[in-house]
Motif scaffolding. Sequence first.
Motif, mmCIF file in Angstrom:
data_model
loop_
_atom_site.group_PDB
_atom_site.id
_atom_site.type_symbol
_atom_site.label_atom_id
_atom_site.label_comp_id
_atom_site.label_asym_id
_atom_site.label_seq_id
_atom_site.Cartn_x
_atom_site.Cartn_y
_atom_site.Cartn_z
ATOM 1 N N UNK A 1 2.940 -3.625 6.961
ATOM 2 C CA UNK A 1 1.614 -3.164 6.515
ATOM 3 C C UNK A 1 0.812 -2.751 7.409
ATOM 4 N N UNK A 2 0.676 -3.620 8.739
ATOM 5 C CA UNK A 2 -0.335 -3.324 9.672
ATOM 6 C C UNK A 2 0.097 -2.981 10.902
ATOM 7 N N UNK A 3 1.369 -2.907 11.142
ATOM 8 C CA UNK A 3 2.091 -2.395 12.540
ATOM 9 C C UNK A 3 2.528 -1.012 12.407
ATOM 10 N N UNK A 4 3.537 -0.984 11.370
ATOM 11 C CA UNK A 4 4.452 0.296 11.311
ATOM 12 C C UNK A 4 3.693 1.278 10.299
ATOM 13 N N UNK A 5 2.747 0.678 9.240
ATOM 14 C CA UNK A 5 2.111 1.289 8.306
ATOM 15 C C UNK A 5 2.920 2.086 7.416
ATOM 16 N N UNK A 6 3.945 1.350 7.131
ATOM 17 C CA UNK A 6 5.029 2.065 6.210
ATOM 18 C C UNK A 6 4.840 1.156 4.747
ATOM 19 N N UNK A 7 3.788 1.430 3.881
ATOM 20 C CA UNK A 7 3.644 0.683 2.701
ATOM 21 C C UNK A 7 4.834 0.763 1.789
ATOM 22 N N UNK A 8 5.294 1.816 1.679
ATOM 23 C CA UNK A 8 6.768 1.677 0.770
ATOM 24 C C UNK A 8 7.585 0.677 1.127
ATOM 25 N N UNK A 9 7.968 0.621 2.449
ATOM 26 C CA UNK A 9 8.953 -0.354 2.846
ATOM 27 C C UNK A 9 8.316 -2.008 2.657
ATOM 28 N N UNK B 1 7.362 -13.014 4.661
ATOM 29 C CA UNK B 1 6.128 -12.671 4.331
ATOM 30 C C UNK B 1 5.608 -12.114 5.633
ATOM 31 N N UNK B 2 6.003 -12.778 6.797
ATOM 32 C CA UNK B 2 5.687 -12.076 8.043
ATOM 33 C C UNK B 2 6.243 -10.529 8.278
ATOM 34 N N UNK B 3 7.214 -9.971 7.608
ATOM 35 C CA UNK B 3 7.713 -9.005 7.665
ATOM 36 C C UNK B 3 7.014 -8.087 6.878
ATOM 37 N N UNK B 4 6.478 -8.619 5.650
ATOM 38 C CA UNK B 4 5.592 -7.615 4.968
ATOM 39 C C UNK B 4 4.256 -7.382 5.895
ATOM 40 N N UNK B 5 3.689 -8.335 6.530
ATOM 41 C CA UNK B 5 2.414 -8.079 7.267
ATOM 42 C C UNK B 5 2.663 -6.933 8.436
#
Length: 275
Positions: A237-245, A230-234
Amino acid sequence: MTVIASRGAGPFIAPAAILSLLVALVPVIFIFYNSTAGGTSVDAFASILGSSLFLRATRTTIEVSLLAGLLSVVLGYIVALHLARQPARRRAALMILVLLPFWTSILVKSYAFTIILGRDGIINSFLSWASGADIALPLIFNRIGVMVGMTNYLTPLVVFPVLASLLAIDPALYRAAEIMGAKPSRIFLTVTLPLSAPGVLAGALSAAVMSLGFFIVPALLGGKQDLMLANLVDFYTREVLDWNVASAVGVILFVLVAIFAVPAMLLRGKQQGVR
């Protein structure tokens, strides 16, 4: 009579059921759609499956979930056993205490644990005062802090199925065992524990399923080595800005939860069928 009543309530329940289904399904469909870039590519899955960070987060998620589930079962069983031996009125009053953790936000509780477990927190301050030396036990920003926070939340989820199994045991079995000369420890091992096993299993699976998606507790009480999916999704989403991954990680987490949830649902259906 029950079937007729259920059929009569159908039109009234249907709108809420359809709305709940849409609220749950639409985000899941969007995540599946986004993880494959609109159904045209699986590059996000190929990228994430080859990432050492993802593999470490997956291993940590499974380890933390199983350990938190085990600790919650042990603590929850002790609490449920104590509640089962109380008179009905006192049991009802004590169950309010069991429900208290649900009345407080998990975010607030996690911040409270930083005050209790921190380097200058209540526990270390008390130990320093009692021993006369400067004590700074590492109780936070590591696996210990994660376990404390998750167990605090998950234990009540274990108490109720275990308590239901314990209350369903026929008291005549205890009396028969006592008449035959069995000691309390043997009565527990041969009567109480086997007959409460379905409740224990249901509670353990529920705790494991819930713990797979924990985000706030590892983020506030854990360290870098306690990164969960769940932290990896965050992170994506917020740091790398890669929504597909990020969506691909969400899909894999969804599958992981389903692997744990399906046995729990089958067990619950079997228990209801027996009743």
